[in-house]
Design an enzyme around this catalytic site. Structure first.
Site: not given
Length: 233
Positions: A120, A206, A229
């Site tokens: 993602c 998140c 990330c």
């Protein structure tokens, strides 16, 4: 010009004992060296707010890119609007992924961030930043060494293998207290989630309040073996 392809350990030194801990000197060098080719990738967290204020002292029309994943808190978008009002000359770009959330769900399943957060992040952050940095030899980041173990060895100038660029990090010597002192002194607007236990703010699904003051990123990707990330790995 210092680029990814011409990289050598820079023989450039910046003063660290001034009131900005080297940050303003780094910014003056970076914009003097790269000019309009320098891009700041900003998440509009508290470090970003401080760095934007410092940037405004050096280049009032700087290009700032926000990776608009479509999953951010509404408070983050509200913060961006306040920044636009305070610094009208800045070129703030909201960079969206090539896939909408609906298209991503159709291709990879619903709520990909719950099952495959790395994928993602790759789709919604890494690929868009790669597009935004295309043709730019360098970019700015608000990384600080005391944000966590993964950032403890960050330098002012870094060879960035992921984006084949030079990553410039002016705030590496700033502490969490330094950031907040500057914010208070200059009466800067910031994301109100910082006052609700969120020292690090990313996408809403998140991001949780931090669990420990020793690791300011402990509220990111709660319950997963993930703390970044992928932009800075």
């Amino acid at each position: 010009m210092l680029t990814y392809d011409t990289w050598e350990e820079p023989a450039i030194t910046f003063p660290e004992d001034d009131s900005y801990k080297g940050a303003l000197s780094v910014l003056k060098w970076a914009y003097g060296h790269y000019g309009d080719q320098l891009v700041y990738a900003c998440s509009f967290g508290i470090e970003g707010i401080v760095l934007i204020d410092l940037i405004s002292k050096v280049k009032k029309d700087a290009e700032i890119v926000f990776l608009d994943t479509g999953l951010h808190f509404k408070e983050t978008y509200e913060t961006i609007e306040k920044v636009k009002e305070r610094y009208p000359g800045l070129n703030i770009i909201l960079k969206k992924p090539s896939l909408t959330l609906e298209e991503q769900a159709e291709a990879h399943g619903d709520k990909l961030w719950e099952r495959e957060p790395n994928q993602c992040c790759y789709i919604r952050k890494i690929l868009p930043l790669r597009e935004a940095l295309a043709g730019h030899p360098a970019w700015l980041s608000g990384l600080r060494r005391d944000q966590g173990p993964s950032r403890a060895n960050t330098n002012f100038l870094n060879k960035d293998d992921k984006f084949q660029s030079i990553k410039v990090c002016p705030l590496i010597h700033w502490t969490w207290k330094d950031i907040w002192r500057y914010t208070s002194k200059h009466e800067l607007d910031y994301n109100i989630l910082h006052d609700q236990g969120y020292p690090s703010i990313g996408c809403e699904p998140c991001t949780s309040p931090a669990f420990t003051a020793e690791d300011l990123r402990s509220g990111r990707w709660n319950g997963m073996a993930k703390t970044e990330c992928g932009l800075h790995e």
